[in-house]
Design a protein around this motif. Structure first.
Motif, PDB file in Angstrom:
ATOM      1  N   ASN A  48       0.826  -1.208   0.000  1.00 34.43           N
ATOM      2  CA  ASN A  48       0.000   0.000   0.000  1.00 34.43           C
ATOM      3  C   ASN A  48       0.858   1.255   0.000  1.00 34.43           C
ATOM      4  N   PHE A  49       0.508   2.178  -0.860  1.00 35.25           N
ATOM      5  CA  PHE A  49       1.118   3.500  -0.869  1.00 35.25           C
ATOM      6  C   PHE A  49      -0.001   4.498  -0.624  1.00 35.25           C
ATOM      7  N   THR A  50       0.170   5.331   0.398  1.00 27.84           N
ATOM      8  CA  THR A  50      -0.853   6.294   0.779  1.00 27.84           C
ATOM      9  C   THR A  50      -0.223   7.676   0.904  1.00 27.84           C
ATOM     10  N   SER A  51      -1.069   8.666   1.081  1.00 31.30           N
ATOM     11  CA  SER A  51      -0.605  10.042   1.304  1.00 31.30           C
ATOM     12  C   SER A  51      -1.042  10.496   2.681  1.00 31.30           C
ATOM     13  N   GLN A  52      -0.120  11.129   3.371  1.00 32.09           N
ATOM     14  CA  GLN A  52      -0.445  11.740   4.654  1.00 32.09           C
ATOM     15  C   GLN A  52      -0.819  13.184   4.384  1.00 32.09           C
ATOM     16  N   ASP A  53      -1.998  13.579   4.801  1.00 34.46           N
ATOM     17  CA  ASP A  53      -2.424  14.961   4.599  1.00 34.46           C
ATOM     18  C   ASP A  53      -1.583  15.881   5.464  1.00 34.46           C
ATOM     19  N   GLY A  54      -1.260  17.013   4.916  1.00 38.67           N
ATOM     20  CA  GLY A  54      -0.481  17.981   5.672  1.00 38.67           C
ATOM     21  C   GLY A  54      -0.274  19.251   4.885  1.00 38.67           C
ATOM     22  N   SER A  55       0.330  20.210   5.527  1.00 41.87           N
ATOM     23  CA  SER A  55       0.506  21.514   4.891  1.00 41.87           C
ATOM     24  C   SER A  55       1.459  21.458   3.704  1.00 41.87           C
ATOM     25  N   ASN A  56       2.323  20.438   3.659  1.00 39.06           N
ATOM     26  CA  ASN A  56       3.262  20.304   2.545  1.00 39.06           C
ATOM     27  C   ASN A  56       2.929  19.119   1.646  1.00 39.06           C
ATOM     28  N   ASN A  57       1.717  18.641   1.738  1.00 41.39           N
ATOM     29  CA  ASN A  57       1.322  17.485   0.939  1.00 41.39           C
ATOM     30  C   ASN A  57      -0.155  17.606   0.567  1.00 41.39           C
ATOM     31  N   HIS A  58      -0.391  18.358  -0.468  1.00 42.75           N
ATOM     32  CA  HIS A  58      -1.763  18.560  -0.944  1.00 42.75           C
ATOM     33  C   HIS A  58      -1.990  17.774  -2.223  1.00 42.75           C
ATOM     34  N   PHE A  76      -0.602  11.377  -5.699  1.00 36.87           N
ATOM     35  CA  PHE A  76       0.816  11.214  -6.001  1.00 36.87           C
ATOM     36  C   PHE A  76       1.412  10.028  -5.263  1.00 36.87           C
ATOM     37  N   ALA A  77       0.690   9.480  -4.294  1.00 36.04           N
ATOM     38  CA  ALA A  77       1.114   8.205  -3.693  1.00 36.04           C
ATOM     39  C   ALA A  77       0.997   7.104  -4.744  1.00 36.04           C
ATOM     40  N   ALA A  78      -0.055   7.147  -5.549  1.00 35.79           N
ATOM     41  CA  ALA A  78      -0.210   6.175  -6.645  1.00 35.79           C
ATOM     42  C   ALA A  78       0.892   6.372  -7.685  1.00 35.79           C
ATOM     43  N   TYR A  79       1.275   7.612  -7.925  1.00 37.39           N
ATOM     44  CA  TYR A  79       2.363   7.926  -8.853  1.00 37.39           C
ATOM     45  C   TYR A  79       3.666   7.303  -8.343  1.00 37.39           C
ATOM     46  N   LEU A  80       3.947   7.476  -7.047  1.00 40.85           N
ATOM     47  CA  LEU A  80       5.157   6.928  -6.446  1.00 40.85           C
ATOM     48  C   LEU A  80       5.138   5.400  -6.480  1.00 40.85           C
ATOM     49  N   SER A  81       4.012   4.805  -6.155  1.00 42.05           N
ATOM     50  CA  SER A  81       3.869   3.348  -6.212  1.00 42.05           C
ATOM     51  C   SER A  81       4.122   2.834  -7.625  1.00 42.05           C
ATOM     52  N   ASN A  82       3.578   3.531  -8.605  1.00 45.43           N
ATOM     53  CA  ASN A  82       3.772   3.159 -10.003  1.00 45.43           C
ATOM     54  C   ASN A  82       5.237   3.256 -10.406  1.00 45.43           C
ATOM     55  N   ALA A  83       5.926   4.293  -9.922  1.00 43.24           N
ATOM     56  CA  ALA A  83       7.343   4.479 -10.237  1.00 43.24           C
ATOM     57  C   ALA A  83       8.185   3.330  -9.683  1.00 43.24           C
ATOM     58  N   VAL A  84       7.947   2.974  -8.427  1.00 42.70           N
ATOM     59  CA  VAL A  84       8.682   1.862  -7.802  1.00 42.70           C
ATOM     60  C   VAL A  84       8.370   0.557  -8.526  1.00 42.70           C
ATOM     61  N   SER A  97       4.199 -12.755  -5.599  1.00 45.29           N
ATOM     62  CA  SER A  97       3.959 -13.704  -4.508  1.00 45.29           C
ATOM     63  C   SER A  97       5.054 -13.659  -3.440  1.00 45.29           C
ATOM     64  N   ALA A  98       5.943 -12.661  -3.503  1.00 46.29           N
ATOM     65  CA  ALA A  98       7.055 -12.560  -2.553  1.00 46.29           C
ATOM     66  C   ALA A  98       6.551 -12.332  -1.131  1.00 46.29           C
ATOM     67  N   SER A  99       7.319 -12.814  -0.169  1.00 45.06           N
ATOM     68  CA  SER A  99       6.974 -12.585   1.236  1.00 45.06           C
ATOM     69  C   SER A  99       7.429 -11.206   1.701  1.00 45.06           C
ATOM     70  N   VAL A 100       8.209 -10.523   0.872  1.00 42.86           N
ATOM     71  CA  VAL A 100       8.691  -9.172   1.176  1.00 42.86           C
ATOM     72  C   VAL A 100       7.752  -8.162   0.520  1.00 42.86           C
ATOM     73  N   VAL A 101       7.244  -7.226   1.326  1.00 35.95           N
ATOM     74  CA  VAL A 101       6.290  -6.232   0.838  1.00 35.95           C
ATOM     75  C   VAL A 101       6.843  -4.838   1.104  1.00 35.95           C
ATOM     76  N   LEU A 102       6.771  -3.982   0.091  1.00 37.27           N
ATOM     77  CA  LEU A 102       7.199  -2.591   0.216  1.00 37.27           C
ATOM     78  C   LEU A 102       5.969  -1.688   0.256  1.00 37.27           C
ATOM     79  N   ARG A 125       7.912   7.936   3.583  1.00 36.28           N
ATOM     80  CA  ARG A 125       8.317   6.873   4.508  1.00 36.28           C
ATOM     81  C   ARG A 125       8.160   5.555   3.747  1.00 36.28           C
ATOM     82  N   PHE A 126       9.231   4.780   3.751  1.00 36.17           N
ATOM     83  CA  PHE A 126       9.216   3.467   3.110  1.00 36.17           C
ATOM     84  C   PHE A 126       9.319   2.401   4.196  1.00 36.17           C
TER      85      PHE A 126
END
Length: 185
Positions: A48-58, A76-84, A97-102, A125-126
């Motif tokens: 899961n990639f999410t966005s934390q709401d804040g004054s510097n993250n609109h 832009f969390a979806a954008y970052l997830s797509n990039a990775v 199917s990996a046991s390692v999740v990012l 945050r990763f």
């Protein structure tokens, strides 16, 4: 004479005239892919990639009088997830199917198309988990700078075009972290 009432009515009208622009789609970095290939074998899946709401993250991101939207999903969390995802896939390290999740949380996402210099800042945050046990939890923050212009017709497209390069820089800082590489092995 400008009365406060007239001024109050003009502000919403001015906001309605703001244009919407779309950030340039992410293009995987050859250097990032080479870094990943150089430390293979890695096997991870994207969580899961999410966005934390804040004054510097609109969302959308204000760029002068424009609002920059993501070409992927509705954040832009979806954008970052797509990039990775793109870079892990090209490097041959993406394993559904990996046991390692990012997972990731976008903390800051700013673009300033200044009159002389443009600046983009991204912080995320990763978190890497193996079998639900956290093996890595770090915040990465980067900034990118580029020449801008007084004219918005030049500055805004330049800013939207530079945005993916700032994301590439963020991912480069993640992949260069030995603790991250150790966690996803």
């Amino acid at each position: 004479m400008h009365s406060p009432t007239k001024l109050a009515m003009l502000v919403p009208l001015a906001l309605l005239t703001a244009c919407s622009v779309v950030a340039t789609p992410y293009s995987p970095s050859v250097d990032n892919i080479q870094t990943l290939k150089g430390v293979s074998p890695l096997h991870a899946r994207i969580g899961n990639f999410t966005s934390q709401d804040g004054s510097n993250n609109h969302y959308p991101v204000p760029v002068r009088a424009n609002l920059m939207r993501s070409p992927v999903g509705d954040s832009f969390a979806a954008y970052l997830s797509n990039a990775v995802t793109q870079e892990l896939m090209i490097a041959g390290d993406l394993a559904p199917s990996a046991s390692v999740v990012l997972d990731g949380v976008l903390l800051e996402n700013n673009v300033d198309a200044g009159l002389d210099k443009g600046i983009g800042t991204i912080s995320a945050r990763f978190v890497v988990k193996r079998d639900d046990v956290v093996r890595y939890d770090q915040i990465k923050t980067v900034s990118g700078e580029w020449d801008s212009a007084f004219a918005a017709a030049i500055a805004v497209p330049k800013a939207t075009g530079q945005y993916p390069l700032v994301v590439q820089k963020l991912l480069a800082s993640l992949y260069a972290d030995p603790a991250f590489i150790s966690a996803i092995r």
